[in-house]
Design an enzyme around this catalytic site. Structure first.
Site, PDB file in Angstrom:
ATOM      1  N   TYR A  12      11.073  11.863   0.913  1.00 52.94           N
ATOM      2  CA  TYR A  12      11.668  11.712   1.972  1.00 52.94           C
ATOM      3  C   TYR A  12      13.587  12.708   2.579  1.00 52.94           C
ATOM      4  O   TYR A  12      14.242  11.235   2.619  1.00 52.94           O
ATOM      5  CB  TYR A  12      11.449  10.306   2.790  1.00 52.94           C
ATOM      6  CG  TYR A  12       9.987   9.943   2.578  1.00 52.94           C
ATOM      7  CD1 TYR A  12       8.966  10.477   3.660  1.00 52.94           C
ATOM      8  CD2 TYR A  12       9.232   9.727   1.743  1.00 52.94           C
ATOM      9  CE1 TYR A  12       7.678  10.517   3.511  1.00 52.94           C
ATOM     10  CE2 TYR A  12       8.089   8.985   1.589  1.00 52.94           C
ATOM     11  CZ  TYR A  12       7.558   9.429   2.331  1.00 52.94           C
ATOM     12  OH  TYR A  12       5.926   9.493   2.275  1.00 52.94           O
ATOM     13  N   TYR A 140      -0.795   5.456   9.708  1.00 49.72           N
ATOM     14  CA  TYR A 140      -0.180   5.967   8.132  1.00 49.72           C
ATOM     15  C   TYR A 140      -0.986   5.824   6.865  1.00 49.72           C
ATOM     16  O   TYR A 140      -1.823   5.077   6.654  1.00 49.72           O
ATOM     17  CB  TYR A 140       1.318   4.816   7.614  1.00 49.72           C
ATOM     18  CG  TYR A 140       2.287   6.232   6.254  1.00 49.72           C
ATOM     19  CD1 TYR A 140       3.101   7.663   6.204  1.00 49.72           C
ATOM     20  CD2 TYR A 140       1.556   5.991   4.998  1.00 49.72           C
ATOM     21  CE1 TYR A 140       2.942   8.147   5.277  1.00 49.72           C
ATOM     22  CE2 TYR A 140       1.795   6.473   4.011  1.00 49.72           C
ATOM     23  CZ  TYR A 140       3.163   7.626   3.776  1.00 49.72           C
ATOM     24  OH  TYR A 140       2.927   8.399   2.675  1.00 49.72           O
ATOM     25  N   ASP A 240      -8.114   1.681   6.057  1.00 47.89           N
ATOM     26  CA  ASP A 240      -7.030   2.596   4.309  1.00 47.89           C
ATOM     27  C   ASP A 240      -6.563   0.999   4.124  1.00 47.89           C
ATOM     28  O   ASP A 240      -5.525   0.529   4.223  1.00 47.89           O
ATOM     29  CB  ASP A 240      -6.170   2.626   5.200  1.00 47.89           C
ATOM     30  CG  ASP A 240      -5.320   3.359   3.676  1.00 47.89           C
ATOM     31  OD1 ASP A 240      -5.092   2.853   2.793  1.00 47.89           O
ATOM     32  OD2 ASP A 240      -4.264   4.434   4.234  1.00 47.89           O
ATOM     33  N   LYS A 269      -2.440   2.240  -5.060  1.00 44.99           N
ATOM     34  CA  LYS A 269      -0.955   1.331  -5.437  1.00 44.99           C
ATOM     35  C   LYS A 269      -0.961   0.257  -5.631  1.00 44.99           C
ATOM     36  O   LYS A 269      -1.284   0.775  -7.484  1.00 44.99           O
ATOM     37  CB  LYS A 269      -0.753   0.851  -3.491  1.00 44.99           C
ATOM     38  CG  LYS A 269      -0.092   2.090  -3.218  1.00 44.99           C
ATOM     39  CD  LYS A 269       0.673   1.275  -1.910  1.00 44.99           C
ATOM     40  CE  LYS A 269       1.959   2.803  -1.581  1.00 44.99           C
ATOM     41  NZ  LYS A 269       1.141   2.749  -0.231  1.00 44.99           N
TER      42      LYS A 269
HETATM   43  C1  PLP Z   1       1.074   4.364   0.250  1.00 49.93           C
HETATM   44  C2  PLP Z   1      -0.337   4.684   1.266  1.00 49.93           C
HETATM   45  C3  PLP Z   1      -1.079   6.221   1.412  1.00 49.93           C
HETATM   46  C4  PLP Z   1      -0.679   6.818   0.647  1.00 49.93           C
HETATM   47  O1  PLP Z   1      -0.920   7.122  -0.435  1.00 49.93           O
HETATM   48  P1  PLP Z   1       0.159   7.969  -1.978  1.00 49.93           P
HETATM   49  O2  PLP Z   1      -0.608   7.023  -3.447  1.00 49.93           O
HETATM   50  O3  PLP Z   1       1.725   7.555  -1.734  1.00 49.93           O
HETATM   51  O4  PLP Z   1      -0.769   8.914  -1.854  1.00 49.93           O
HETATM   52  C5  PLP Z   1      -1.932   5.781   2.247  1.00 49.93           C
HETATM   53  N1  PLP Z   1      -2.662   4.651   3.105  1.00 49.93           N
HETATM   54  C6  PLP Z   1      -1.473   3.478   2.773  1.00 49.93           C
HETATM   55  C7  PLP Z   1      -2.077   2.622   3.984  1.00 49.93           C
HETATM   56  C8  PLP Z   1      -0.434   3.523   2.635  1.00 49.93           C
HETATM   57  O5  PLP Z   1       0.551   2.083   2.389  1.00 49.93           O
END
Ligand code: PLP
Length: 432
Positions: A12, A140, A240, A269
């Protein structure tokens, strides 16, 4: 460093003329050491993944041991112990019934897989027309095209609208976490589903905690209503939990605040404790079996590094730490300390809002401070923060001590007291 700014893109950011970068030398526990001798508390867990702290010895050892045997082998035609072992840990760790695992190499890819799986599930049931998703404004879900298309439609990806698939959006839930639930909050979602139900394969959202596009904490009642709505309309629910999973909001997964389960779950993550990239898209038995028993049983996705053995070994070590340590207790401790320190900051002149849940603390400002001021505070306090837009926040590793939390909150307060930066009409640095 000159080579860096000439040749290396950073997340970014513009290639050149961005604020100075720190040269990281090594990291251990809560601390990152820089080449010029700074010791910085990593108050953002290196973008939310470093749950056990940097270089947890158990994870380092697991990666070392696995590297001596096999760094990688293709997952097409082969399977291996680390993949199987991690799968067993996950099936035990995840809510019951979520147990058909697709390993992905990043969070964004896990989201892409979830969307494809939902569409294929509907196709298996004879609903080829159900090929769109509904997402929430302010959400996101990642930076690849499919994931961008499900993230806030007015957020950081506007420039790329032309290459995004078109989905439907419902208003961001307004009812705050912990406040009394208001049924009107789900009206926008009900309207979208009413109008377009027959085209919709799934709803996707970040449960309770919308991270990368606004650091918002919303009412768990929303998720209960959403689960019911999806069930009534034959729509799948994708959660997610890439940011919210693994105790970040208090319980093991944020869905547990609402007592619901999704049909498809994305995790990532903290899965490998911040050591190697790895994520997963986990389907319920019903979703997986419906696809498997249909005319097109194969799921057409297969990253080169799928189920990479080093990442699986790191995942096993990380899951073992999650199983053996009382992180629910640690996060409750951190939450209490964040509340005590941050809630009084709502009296700052520049404060718009303060939000705390689990190991997440957010000071929302009316106007954002300058990049120079943020850098100065980082150097003076020895606390690494990465504010974006008007949000100054911390999501510290779960091993962070109370004294360190106090230092982090002091740094947040100092940023909150800085003069707002003059408004310039430039490309806003909008990053996660
Ligand atoms: C960070 C994140 C993603 C994307 O994960 P990457 O490993 O960076 O591709 C997707 N959804 C949520 C909620 C996130 O915080």
């Amino acid at each position: 460093m000159n080579f860096d700014s000439e040749h290396l893109w950073h997340p970014y950011a513009a290639l050149r003329n961005t604020p100075a970068r720190f040269l990281a030398k090594k990291a251990h526990g809560t601390t990152i050491e820089t080449a010029d001798g700074l010791k910085l508390i990593d108050a953002v867990s290196s973008w939310w993944c470093m749950a056990h702290g940097h270089n947890a010895p158990e994870i380092v050892e697991a990666i070392q041991k696995q590297s001596e045997k096999m760094c990688h082998v293709m997952f097409g035609g082969f399977t291996h112990e680390p993949a199987i072992e991690l799968g067993k840990h996950l099936v035990k760790f995840l809510p019951e019934g979520l147990n058909r695992i697709f390993y992905a190499d990043s969070g964004s890819i896990a989201v892409e897989c979830a969307a494809k799986m939902a569409v294929q599930y509907q196709h298996s049931l004879g609903h080829a027309e159900r090929c769109k998703l509904v997402a929430l404004k302010g959400g996101y879900h990642g930076d690849t095209a499919g994931a961008m298309a499900l993230s806030d439609p007015d957020g950081m990806h506007v420039l790329f609208r032309g290459i995004m698939p078109q989905h439907f959006f419902a208003e961001r839930p307004n009812c705050r976490f912990g406040a009394p639930w208001d049924d009107n909050d789900v009206a926008s979602m009900e309207r979208v589903v009413e109008e377009h139900g027959s085209e919709i394969a799934a709803v996707i959202c970040e449960p309770v905690f919308q991270g990368g596009n606004g650091m918002w904490l919303y009412n768990a009642g929303y998720l209960k209503r959403l689960r019911k709505l999806c069930d009534e309309k034959g729509i799948l629910l994708i959660l997610d939990e890439i940011a919210s999973g693994f105790y970040r909001t208090g319980p093991r997964f944020a869905m547990m605040h609402a007592g619901i389960k999704p049909d498809i779950l994305c995790i990532g993550k903290a899965l490998t404790g911040g050591s190697i990239t790895m994520a997963a898209c986990v389907a319920s038995e019903n979703v997986a079996e419906t696809i498997t028993n249909s005319k097109i049983p194969a799921f057409m996705h297969g990253p080169t590094y799928m189920a990479n053995p080093l990442a699986c070994a790191a995942g096993i070590a990380s899951l073992t730490l999650f199983e053996n340590r009382d992180y629910a207790g640690e996060v409750a401790r951190i939450e209490k300390r964040l509340r005590a320190n941050l809630e009084p900051l709502c009296n700052l002149e520049n404060a718009a809002d303060v939000r705390v849940l689990g190991a997440i603390g957010v000071l929302e400002l009316k106007a954002k401070p300058s990049a120079d001021d943020i850098l100065r505070v980082i150097r003076e306090t020895g606390v690494w923060l990465r504010p974006f837009c008007n949000y100054v926040y911390t999501m510290p590793p779960f091993i962070t001590t109370d004294t360190e939390i106090d230092r982090i909150c002091e740094a947040i307060k100092m940023i909150g007291k800085c003069e707002p930066a003059p408004i310039v009409d430039d490309e806003d640095e909008f990053h996660e």
